[in-house]
Design a protein around this motif. Structure first.
Motif, short mmCIF file in Angstrom:
data_model
loop_
_atom_site.label_atom_id
_atom_site.label_comp_id
_atom_site.label_asym_id
_atom_site.label_seq_id
_atom_site.Cartn_x
_atom_site.Cartn_y
_atom_site.Cartn_z
N ASN A 74 -66.88 59.48 112.83
CA ASN A 74 -66.57 59.22 114.86
C ASN A 74 -68.16 58.58 114.79
OD1 ASN A 74 -65.67 60.19 116.43
ND2 ASN A 74 -67.56 61.90 117.08
N ALA A 75 -69.37 58.34 113.89
CA ALA A 75 -70.30 57.40 114.26
C ALA A 75 -69.89 56.14 114.53
CB ALA A 75 -71.67 57.61 113.59
N MET A 76 -69.58 55.82 113.10
CA MET A 76 -68.37 54.41 113.24
C MET A 76 -67.32 53.78 113.99
SD MET A 76 -70.95 53.61 111.48
CE MET A 76 -70.60 51.36 111.43
N GLU A 77 -66.93 54.94 114.29
CA GLU A 77 -65.63 54.57 115.22
C GLU A 77 -65.77 54.50 116.69
OE1 GLU A 77 -62.94 57.42 115.44
OE2 GLU A 77 -62.27 57.12 113.28
N ILE A 78 -67.22 55.21 117.42
CA ILE A 78 -67.81 54.78 118.05
C ILE A 78 -69.16 53.29 117.51
CG2 ILE A 78 -69.85 55.57 119.67
CD1 ILE A 78 -68.79 58.22 119.11
N VAL A 79 -69.47 53.29 117.41
CA VAL A 79 -70.54 51.95 117.12
C VAL A 79 -69.26 50.39 117.31
CG1 VAL A 79 -71.21 49.63 115.71
CG2 VAL A 79 -71.94 52.17 115.42
N ASP A 80 -67.91 50.68 116.56
CA ASP A 80 -66.91 49.70 116.59
C ASP A 80 -66.22 49.71 118.65
OD1 ASP A 80 -67.12 49.10 114.36
OD2 ASP A 80 -65.09 50.40 113.76
N LEU A 81 -66.19 50.96 119.13
CA LEU A 81 -65.91 50.94 120.20
C LEU A 81 -66.78 50.39 121.27
CD1 LEU A 81 -63.69 51.93 122.51
CD2 LEU A 81 -64.35 53.55 122.13
N THR A 82 -68.30 50.32 120.93
CA THR A 82 -68.84 49.90 121.95
C THR A 82 -69.66 48.72 121.94
OG1 THR A 82 -70.11 51.57 121.62
CG2 THR A 82 -71.58 49.75 122.18
N LYS A 83 -68.91 48.10 120.29
CA LYS A 83 -68.71 46.63 119.94
C LYS A 83 -67.35 46.06 121.30
CE LYS A 83 -69.02 45.11 115.66
NZ LYS A 83 -69.86 45.63 114.43
N LEU A 84 -66.65 46.58 120.90
CA LEU A 84 -64.79 46.07 121.56
C LEU A 84 -65.85 45.97 122.69
CD1 LEU A 84 -62.60 44.98 121.32
CD2 LEU A 84 -61.54 47.92 121.53
N HIS A 85 -66.14 46.99 124.01
CA HIS A 85 -66.28 46.96 125.09
C HIS A 85 -67.13 45.87 125.33
CE1 HIS A 85 -64.73 50.52 126.84
NE2 HIS A 85 -65.02 51.45 125.71
N ASN A 111 -74.13 44.54 114.70
CA ASN A 111 -74.00 43.89 113.68
C ASN A 111 -74.14 43.77 112.87
OD1 ASN A 111 -71.32 43.06 114.42
ND2 ASN A 111 -71.65 41.76 115.34
N ALA A 112 -76.23 43.15 113.14
CA ALA A 112 -76.74 43.72 111.32
C ALA A 112 -76.95 44.70 110.95
CB ALA A 112 -78.25 42.90 112.25
N ARG A 113 -77.17 46.14 112.16
CA ARG A 113 -78.07 47.28 112.13
C ARG A 113 -76.54 48.47 111.41
NH1 ARG A 113 -82.48 49.77 113.70
NH2 ARG A 113 -83.81 48.30 115.22
#
Length: 114
Positions: free
Chosen positions: A21-32, A104-106
């Protein structure tokens, strides 16, 4: 910009957050953030800033006017640029790029090490 990253920060601080779930939130944030970067957020942002300035009787900067730095610029720096160049490209897009680069780095390193 900070609305999205704040939501991500709050989500990642939850004790019961699972990694998927955390990685999905990271991906969603990057998309936004990427959507904001690609002109979808600039006009809304500029409209919000302009309305705030008008409401509080603050002078609104003309984005099409030439940019004149407060201090003497380095040679050739922003020579002939407009305020639009400074505010949108250098600041707005620059902040988004740094946020995306940091995410992306983290998180890319985290994925590789697991």
């Amino acid at each position: 910009i900070f609305e999205y990253t704040d939501d991500l920060s709050r989500a990642l601080q939850k004790k019961d957050q699972d990694i998927v779930n955390a990685m999905e939130i990271v991906d969603l944030t990057k998309l936004h953030l990427q959507c904001l970067r690609e002109d979808e957020g600039w006009n809304d942002f500029l409209q919000n800033v302009t309305s705030f300035c008008v409401k509080h009787k603050i002078k609104v900067v003309d984005t099409e006017a030439p940019y004149y730095p407060a201090r003497r610029p380095r040679r050739g720096f922003f020579n002939g640029a407009k305020n639009y160049q400074l505010f949108k490209v250098e600041m707005f897009v620059g902040v988004i790029d740094r946020q995306l680069q940091e995410l992306n780095a983290r998180f890319f390193k985290s994925i590789q090490s697991t």
